[in-house]
Design a protein around this motif. Structure first.
Motif, short mmCIF file in Angstrom:
data_model
loop_
_atom_site.label_atom_id
_atom_site.label_comp_id
_atom_site.label_asym_id
_atom_site.label_seq_id
_atom_site.Cartn_x
_atom_site.Cartn_y
_atom_site.Cartn_z
N ARG A 141 -10.45 -5.39 -22.39
CA ARG A 141 -9.33 -5.54 -21.46
C ARG A 141 -9.55 -4.53 -20.35
O ARG A 141 -10.11 -3.46 -20.58
CB ARG A 141 -8.00 -5.29 -22.16
CG ARG A 141 -7.74 -6.23 -23.29
CD ARG A 141 -6.43 -5.96 -24.01
NE ARG A 141 -5.85 -4.66 -23.70
CZ ARG A 141 -5.21 -3.90 -24.56
NH1 ARG A 141 -5.05 -4.28 -25.79
NH2 ARG A 141 -4.71 -2.74 -24.21
N LEU A 142 -9.09 -4.85 -19.17
CA LEU A 142 -9.26 -3.97 -18.02
C LEU A 142 -7.91 -3.43 -17.57
O LEU A 142 -6.94 -4.18 -17.44
CB LEU A 142 -9.93 -4.71 -16.86
CG LEU A 142 -11.30 -5.31 -17.17
CD1 LEU A 142 -11.80 -6.15 -16.00
CD2 LEU A 142 -12.29 -4.23 -17.52
N LEU A 143 -7.86 -2.13 -17.33
CA LEU A 143 -6.64 -1.47 -16.87
C LEU A 143 -6.93 -0.83 -15.52
O LEU A 143 -7.88 -0.05 -15.40
CB LEU A 143 -6.23 -0.39 -17.89
CG LEU A 143 -4.90 0.30 -17.64
CD1 LEU A 143 -3.76 -0.67 -17.95
CD2 LEU A 143 -4.78 1.53 -18.52
N HIS A 144 -6.15 -1.17 -14.51
CA HIS A 144 -6.33 -0.62 -13.17
C HIS A 144 -5.76 0.78 -13.14
O HIS A 144 -4.56 0.98 -13.34
CB HIS A 144 -5.64 -1.53 -12.15
CG HIS A 144 -5.97 -1.20 -10.74
ND1 HIS A 144 -5.02 -0.93 -9.80
CD2 HIS A 144 -7.17 -1.11 -10.12
CE1 HIS A 144 -5.61 -0.68 -8.65
NE2 HIS A 144 -6.92 -0.78 -8.81
N ARG A 145 -6.63 1.77 -12.90
CA ARG A 145 -6.18 3.18 -12.93
C ARG A 145 -5.12 3.47 -11.86
O ARG A 145 -4.24 4.30 -12.08
CB ARG A 145 -7.37 4.11 -12.72
CG ARG A 145 -8.33 4.15 -13.87
CD ARG A 145 -9.49 5.09 -13.54
NE ARG A 145 -10.64 4.83 -14.37
CZ ARG A 145 -11.03 5.62 -15.37
NH1 ARG A 145 -10.36 6.70 -15.65
NH2 ARG A 145 -12.10 5.32 -16.07
N CYS A 155 -2.63 1.58 -10.55
CA CYS A 155 -1.24 1.14 -10.79
C CYS A 155 -0.89 1.08 -12.27
O CYS A 155 0.28 0.87 -12.61
CB CYS A 155 -0.99 -0.21 -10.14
SG CYS A 155 -1.86 -1.59 -10.92
N GLY A 156 -1.88 1.22 -13.15
CA GLY A 156 -1.61 1.21 -14.58
C GLY A 156 -1.48 -0.16 -15.20
O GLY A 156 -1.20 -0.28 -16.39
N ALA A 157 -1.70 -1.22 -14.42
CA ALA A 157 -1.54 -2.58 -14.93
C ALA A 157 -2.84 -3.10 -15.54
O ALA A 157 -3.93 -2.82 -15.05
CB ALA A 157 -1.09 -3.52 -13.81
N GLU A 158 -2.69 -3.89 -16.60
CA GLU A 158 -3.82 -4.64 -17.14
C GLU A 158 -4.04 -5.80 -16.17
O GLU A 158 -3.08 -6.39 -15.67
CB GLU A 158 -3.47 -5.14 -18.54
CG GLU A 158 -4.67 -5.53 -19.34
CD GLU A 158 -4.33 -5.78 -20.80
OE1 GLU A 158 -4.68 -6.87 -21.26
OE2 GLU A 158 -3.75 -4.89 -21.45
N PHE A 159 -5.29 -6.12 -15.88
CA PHE A 159 -5.54 -7.14 -14.86
C PHE A 159 -6.74 -8.00 -15.20
O PHE A 159 -7.56 -7.66 -16.04
CB PHE A 159 -5.75 -6.50 -13.49
CG PHE A 159 -7.08 -5.81 -13.33
CD1 PHE A 159 -8.11 -6.41 -12.64
CD2 PHE A 159 -7.30 -4.56 -13.89
CE1 PHE A 159 -9.34 -5.79 -12.51
CE2 PHE A 159 -8.53 -3.93 -13.76
CZ PHE A 159 -9.56 -4.53 -13.07
N THR A 160 -6.81 -9.14 -14.52
CA THR A 160 -7.97 -10.03 -14.55
C THR A 160 -8.62 -9.95 -13.18
O THR A 160 -7.96 -10.20 -12.17
CB THR A 160 -7.53 -11.48 -14.83
OG1 THR A 160 -6.87 -11.52 -16.10
CG2 THR A 160 -8.73 -12.41 -14.85
#
Length: 161
Positions: free
Chosen positions: A105-109, A111-116
């Motif tokens: 899974r990827l987490l955008h540092r 904003c803290g959101a998991e993203f595709t």
């Protein structure tokens, strides 16, 4: 081939290369760790790493002199390849998901959101799809393998003016 995709695949299109870049991004640095994680032969890993170093995607850094030992790190070019690999991962998660679901899974540092991951227009930031883009010839379009169709479009556009 006179094509940016062809030139890119010349450097990173061999099956093991994106996996090596992925492992380096994930923090594996030493030859033995990469070989063990991938289950790749030492000879093949040596050749792949030598090519990645020669192409400026990876750099070797000595961490011990006797015996000589090196770590491998992504260069700027290598780090800029990572979002491309993430886009391939997103495609694989959707169309070729391993049994049990996506392995990462990827987490955008920021904003803290998991993203595709998705490709977006650098101007309006809207997602880009195959149907939302028109391809025009660039300054390197030439009548040859890989860009013949683009060079033809350029000539046709000039004739219409």
């Amino acid at each position: 081939m006179h094509c940016s995709i062809g030139q890119t695949l010349e450097r990173v299109g061999e099956w093991w290369t994106p996996l090596i870049v992925r492992d380096l991004y994930l923090g594996l640095r030493r030859f033995d760790d990469i070989a063990e994680n991938l289950g790749i032969s030492r000879n093949l890993l040596t050749r792949r790493l030598e090519t990645l170093v020669a192409d400026g995607i990876v750099e070797r850094r000595a961490y011990r002199e006797r015996p000589p030992r090196h770590e491998y790190h992504l260069t700027e070019a290598g780090r800029e390849l990572v979002p491309v690999l993430m886009a391939l991962m997103a495609w694989g998660d959707k169309w070729a998901t391993p049994e049990g679901g996506p392995p990462a899974r990827l987490l955008h540092r920021d904003c803290g959101a998991e993203f595709t991951p998705q490709v977006a227009c650098s101007s309006c930031e809207k997602p880009v799809t195959a149907d939302s883009v028109k391809v025009l010839p660039g300054p390197g379009a030439a009548a040859g393998p890989g860009t013949k169709v683009l060079a033809g479009r350029g000539l046709a556009a000039l004739k219409k003016k």
